[in-house]
Design an enzyme around this catalytic site. Sequence first.
Site, mmCIF file in Angstrom:
data_model
loop_
_atom_site.group_PDB
_atom_site.id
_atom_site.type_symbol
_atom_site.label_atom_id
_atom_site.label_comp_id
_atom_site.label_asym_id
_atom_site.label_seq_id
_atom_site.Cartn_x
_atom_site.Cartn_y
_atom_site.Cartn_z
ATOM 1 N N PHE A 1 -23.361 131.995 23.615
ATOM 2 C CA PHE A 1 -24.318 130.871 24.277
ATOM 3 C C PHE A 1 -23.414 130.266 25.578
ATOM 4 C CE2 PHE A 1 -27.678 127.313 23.530
ATOM 5 C CZ PHE A 1 -28.955 127.926 22.499
ATOM 6 N N GLN B 1 -28.538 116.118 32.159
ATOM 7 C CA GLN B 1 -28.961 117.379 32.028
ATOM 8 C C GLN B 1 -30.476 118.026 32.395
ATOM 9 O OE1 GLN B 1 -28.136 119.889 28.291
ATOM 10 N NE2 GLN B 1 -26.518 120.668 29.938
ATOM 11 N N HIS C 1 -31.981 121.434 32.601
ATOM 12 C CA HIS C 1 -31.398 122.430 31.476
ATOM 13 C C HIS C 1 -33.011 123.779 32.683
ATOM 14 C CE1 HIS C 1 -32.266 126.126 28.795
ATOM 15 N NE2 HIS C 1 -31.580 125.344 27.631
ATOM 16 N N LEU D 1 -39.102 123.784 26.939
ATOM 17 C CA LEU D 1 -38.336 124.342 27.177
ATOM 18 C C LEU D 1 -38.170 125.324 26.146
ATOM 19 C CD1 LEU D 1 -35.099 123.566 27.345
ATOM 20 C CD2 LEU D 1 -35.057 123.890 25.094
ATOM 21 N N GLU E 1 -31.727 128.199 25.451
ATOM 22 C CA GLU E 1 -30.597 129.725 26.570
ATOM 23 C C GLU E 1 -30.329 130.476 25.589
ATOM 24 O OE1 GLU E 1 -27.526 126.604 28.080
ATOM 25 O OE2 GLU E 1 -26.117 127.641 26.788
ATOM 26 N N ARG F 1 -25.788 125.359 32.624
ATOM 27 C CA ARG F 1 -26.314 124.795 32.705
ATOM 28 C C ARG F 1 -26.926 123.904 33.877
ATOM 29 N NH1 ARG F 1 -28.938 123.148 26.673
ATOM 30 N NH2 ARG F 1 -28.926 124.571 25.918
ATOM 31 N N HIS G 1 -33.740 117.673 30.485
ATOM 32 C CA HIS G 1 -33.006 118.037 29.239
ATOM 33 C C HIS G 1 -32.352 117.033 28.459
ATOM 34 C CE1 HIS G 1 -33.361 120.596 25.990
ATOM 35 N NE2 HIS G 1 -31.629 120.624 26.068
ATOM 36 N N ARG H 1 -23.388 118.672 29.601
ATOM 37 C CA ARG H 1 -23.341 119.564 27.814
ATOM 38 C C ARG H 1 -23.499 121.085 27.930
ATOM 39 N NH1 ARG H 1 -27.227 120.533 23.837
ATOM 40 N NH2 ARG H 1 -28.536 119.936 25.072
HETATM 41 C C1 LIG Z 1 -36.184 121.040 23.504
HETATM 42 C C2 LIG Z 1 -34.968 121.200 23.255
HETATM 43 C C3 LIG Z 1 -34.123 121.751 22.331
HETATM 44 C C4 LIG Z 1 -33.287 121.327 21.872
HETATM 45 N N1 LIG Z 1 -31.931 122.444 21.569
HETATM 46 C C5 LIG Z 1 -30.201 122.836 21.951
HETATM 47 C C6 LIG Z 1 -29.849 123.257 20.806
HETATM 48 O O1 LIG Z 1 -30.642 124.278 20.696
HETATM 49 N N2 LIG Z 1 -27.930 123.005 19.768
HETATM 50 C C7 LIG Z 1 -27.853 121.657 20.758
HETATM 51 O O2 LIG Z 1 -26.580 121.558 20.536
HETATM 52 N N3 LIG Z 1 -29.056 120.202 21.411
HETATM 53 C C8 LIG Z 1 -30.245 121.046 21.199
HETATM 54 N N4 LIG Z 1 -31.011 119.799 21.974
HETATM 55 C C9 LIG Z 1 -30.712 118.567 22.377
HETATM 56 C C10 LIG Z 1 -30.445 118.133 20.514
HETATM 57 O O3 LIG Z 1 -31.609 118.828 20.286
HETATM 58 C C11 LIG Z 1 -31.160 116.412 20.860
HETATM 59 O O4 LIG Z 1 -29.871 116.314 21.797
HETATM 60 C C12 LIG Z 1 -30.314 115.550 19.480
HETATM 61 O O5 LIG Z 1 -31.389 116.229 18.856
HETATM 62 C C13 LIG Z 1 -30.642 114.187 19.592
HETATM 63 O O6 LIG Z 1 -30.715 114.059 18.125
HETATM 64 P P1 LIG Z 1 -30.758 111.702 17.336
HETATM 65 O O7 LIG Z 1 -30.117 112.261 16.426
HETATM 66 O O8 LIG Z 1 -29.707 111.773 19.124
HETATM 67 O O9 LIG Z 1 -32.308 111.718 18.150
HETATM 68 P P2 LIG Z 1 -33.532 111.933 17.903
HETATM 69 O O10 LIG Z 1 -33.549 113.391 17.003
HETATM 70 O O11 LIG Z 1 -34.782 112.130 19.233
HETATM 71 O O12 LIG Z 1 -34.363 110.982 17.191
HETATM 72 C C14 LIG Z 1 -34.289 108.998 17.312
HETATM 73 C C15 LIG Z 1 -35.270 109.113 16.633
HETATM 74 O O13 LIG Z 1 -34.943 107.682 17.055
HETATM 75 C C16 LIG Z 1 -35.708 106.463 16.840
HETATM 76 N N5 LIG Z 1 -36.249 106.140 17.108
HETATM 77 C C17 LIG Z 1 -36.398 105.722 18.750
HETATM 78 N N6 LIG Z 1 -36.210 104.535 19.627
HETATM 79 C C18 LIG Z 1 -36.886 104.183 18.333
HETATM 80 C C19 LIG Z 1 -36.889 102.577 18.050
HETATM 81 N N7 LIG Z 1 -37.155 101.590 19.414
HETATM 82 N N8 LIG Z 1 -37.033 102.111 16.867
HETATM 83 C C20 LIG Z 1 -36.905 102.735 16.057
HETATM 84 N N9 LIG Z 1 -36.437 103.614 15.818
HETATM 85 C C21 LIG Z 1 -36.440 104.632 16.950
HETATM 86 C C22 LIG Z 1 -36.896 107.573 16.406
HETATM 87 O O14 LIG Z 1 -38.314 107.750 15.824
HETATM 88 C C23 LIG Z 1 -35.649 108.762 15.920
HETATM 89 O O15 LIG Z 1 -36.119 108.889 14.750
HETATM 90 C C24 LIG Z 1 -32.746 120.352 22.690
HETATM 91 C C25 LIG Z 1 -33.165 119.154 22.571
HETATM 92 C C26 LIG Z 1 -34.359 119.763 23.361
HETATM 93 C C27 LIG Z 1 -35.635 118.842 24.054
#
Ligand SMILES: Cc1cc2nc3c(=O)[nH]c(=O)nc-3n(C[C@H](O)[C@H](O)[C@H](O)COP(=O)(O)OP(=O)(O)OC[C@H]3O[C@@H](n4cnc5c(N)ncnc54)[C@H](O)[C@@H]3O)c2cc1C
Lengths: 591, 255
Positions: A117, A247, A249, A259, A262, A293, A360, A401
Amino acid sequence: MTTEHEFDVVIVGAGGAGMRAALESSQRAKTAVITKLYPTRSHTGAAQGGMAAALSNVEDDNAEWHTFDTVKGGDYLVDQDAAEILCKEAVDAVLDLEKMGLPFNRTPEGKVDQRRFGGHTRNHGEAAVRRACYAADRTGHMILQTLYQQCIKQEVEFFNEFYVLDLILDGDPQAAGDDGEVAAAGVVAYQLSTGEVHTFRAKSVIFATGGAGKVFKTTSNAHTLTGDGMGIALRAGIPLEDMEFFQFHPTGLAGLGILLSEAARGEGGILRNSEGERFMERYAPTIKDLAPRDMVARAMANEVREGRGCGPNKDYVLLDLTHLEPSHIDEKLPDITEFARTYLGVEPYTEPVPVFPTAHYAMGGIPTNVQGEVLRDNTHVVKGLYAAGECACVSVHGANRLGTNSLLDINVFGRRAGIAAAEYANATDVTPELPADASARVEALVAQLRETVGGDGTERVAQIRKELQETMDRNVQVFRTSDSLAEAHGVVKELQERYKNVAIHDRGTRFNTDLLEAIELGFLLELSEVVIAGAEGRKESRGGHYREDFPTRDDENYMQHTMAYKRADGTVDLDWKPVVVTKYQPMERKY
Amino acid sequence: MTATAEKPAEAGAIPSMTVTLKILRFDPDGLDGREAGTEYWEEFTVEAHATDRVLDALHKIKWEQDGSLAFRRSCAHGVCGSDAMRINARNRLACKTLLKDLNPAKPIMVEPIKGLPVEKDLIVDMEPFFASYREIMPFLMTTGTAPERERLQSPEDRARFDDTTKCILCAACTTSCPVFWTDGQYFGPQAIVGAHRFIFDSRDEGEWDRLEILNDKAGVWKCRTAFNCTEACPRGIEVTKAISEVKHALNTGEI
Ligand SMILES: Cc1cc2nc3c(=O)[nH]c(=O)nc-3n(C[C@H](O)[C@H](O)[C@H](O)COP(=O)(O)OP(=O)(O)OC[C@H]3O[C@@H](n4cnc5c(N)ncnc54)[C@H](O)[C@@H]3O)c2cc1C
Ligand code: SF4
Ligand code: FES
């Protein structure tokens, strides 16, 4: 009417970070998870490529090399103590998930397989290393499902489709000073199915609300990633750290932003311009297409700017997978190639795929220490308040990142926050009282928006959001200047004014998503201003933040995190927080 | 620098067109003189591109014409499972269905998925669906102490249950099943898919507990192999095949 609840720990968000925290916290203390989406709808499920850990399953690797890459990839804005923890705990984080049942791809010997990666290297940059643990291009999906399955097993209590809209603290964090103390008391939420307002009184609160990609138009982020947690913290007087670092992407599907991981380049995919040239050879001679990136995204934008873009408008470049075996593509990249077929009608076996950078990931967010405790200034924490995942800034990603480090971050720091929050709750005798008017702000916000139905408000939510996203794409994307930022700042200020005159259309109480989109837009408007203010204040180029008028990194003045505060009068002030350096002195970033 | 969101790949080449959507609505509040609980069809016309998703058309309606139209969505590219609905009498994800793949000459019929209580417009109560999923114990069950490193699993063993790991819990399969519509007890295909994912995982030791649940009156024997589920699945999971593998395991005692 308000319903009151009481818990030891309340977790806001059920993505990877929130559920990883819940698995720890619910074993130790009475825990509720409040989430605006059903847990399995969270955007962690969209993550594709992998999760980094120096398992050394396929080649020699270690946590120190991983730490170095993370620091260098983050253009030395990474807090190195946090990065050391991230990379050291990575191995257990992956093994924990495997033991929970996560179906990783396997090596012939049956171990967790690993692949290359961007920015992950052997021995401080010698060559790309296979560090990313993965499950095809569905790693995030598997993580989200596995964590949810474990939450079912542990009977974690969820409040699904509850929107948290306010954080209750027992004092003003900006007035507490050096000797004062401020503690969390709970949150206020709006229930989508009924329109009812609920208060949750708690000893500890963890924010795990994910990213804010919807401040931009072209983004890989879900419609629901509107930065609510960051916005709520900001309104409560808590600073946001490094928000100018967003970031982009490199490989979003052109025109759509969806997306393409990568991993496509990790598996051998190549970027080409209109002349068919593998242009990354010019920008990063050693690791080429697998450079970090920010560098690849800028290189692509530069190719387009210099007229070597492809397509009728010459506004994208091509991701070429045609030299890969179709069976290899099917095995390693099944989903993303299907996205290209479904949404662009392109067959990746035989045709290169049109791509362009897409917004991203938010490197910045709610500042925390390595236990996940939220900082109210450079040194003091808010007691009982935690943040983890994309909404937080520890800061392990610094100015840029590395791919696969966020799925790692949500697991390592989600776990840490869950443990710390439960332990704090267990050491705290009484749950703080909520003030009698705890729900007043949310009730007023909801009532005020409801009253706009059929009133004389002339502005539409969707129109303001569109103009906001367009100005952010135009002016605050991979290339920034003082002029572009000033223009964006002006537009955002004007949109904030127009927002006051917004009218919604749904007068109902049940599933009023019209009302919630209006509230989410409020967060986007405030966060955009912070992103722009940070970008204006940082007169250098570092990682994902590139100022054409200050094209070099300036370590003398800016080895510092930005801390943006929203003041009572609505203005945004910037302060600075020194970067934690343990081992690695800033060096020029070459690949 | 701007990305090209305004003009996708073959800008100019993409014909813009007028499409009509006929949406089955449900008003839980009783507004505008309707009684609470009224169901009614409403027609909307929007300008769209052939490459737009049905979800884009729904957004256009919500954002430009009628903000009260309610539907769930998040990722907008077929990975979160929020927006399964009946589009031209077939269960699909609105974000994975392009307008060009539907007949533009006729109105596009959009209804909520069937067999779960409708809450508002295209939003249904998903709780009964998730309850069935929880019932089949969808988590790895093992005995003994966990190894220090990962549990080993050969690529072949991993491939055995790959198909059913793809499930995004969208309910398109379950709510396309005629047995599910009429039989209040049946778990529905998704629960069997969810169980299959663990039953055929070489690391799992809870397979017989789950098979026993599926052997139950609400379980796998209710399936009449109508194939609707396989056709409906937006992840391309061979749902009927998974169900028949579970039946086979029950019949032969072999996994
Ligand atoms: C398309 C894509 C591909 C990716 N691929 C990778 C990868 O291969 N490797 C890697 O390391 N990272 C990757 N990333 C980044 C990574 O996936 C995310 O940064 C990470 O999953 C975020 O997790 P999180 O738990 O912080 O948030 P999320 O999974 O976004 O969860 C947010 C949560 O908060 C809740 N929420 C939001 N606002 C409120 C509110 N007001 N009240 C109550 N609940 C709320 C939502 O319901 C949800 O449950 C990728 C990101 C994207 C978009
Ligand atoms: S099996 Fe397919 S249709 Fe059924 S819930 Fe899973 S993804 Fe949806
Ligand atoms: S919006 Fe996520 S699957 Fe359609």
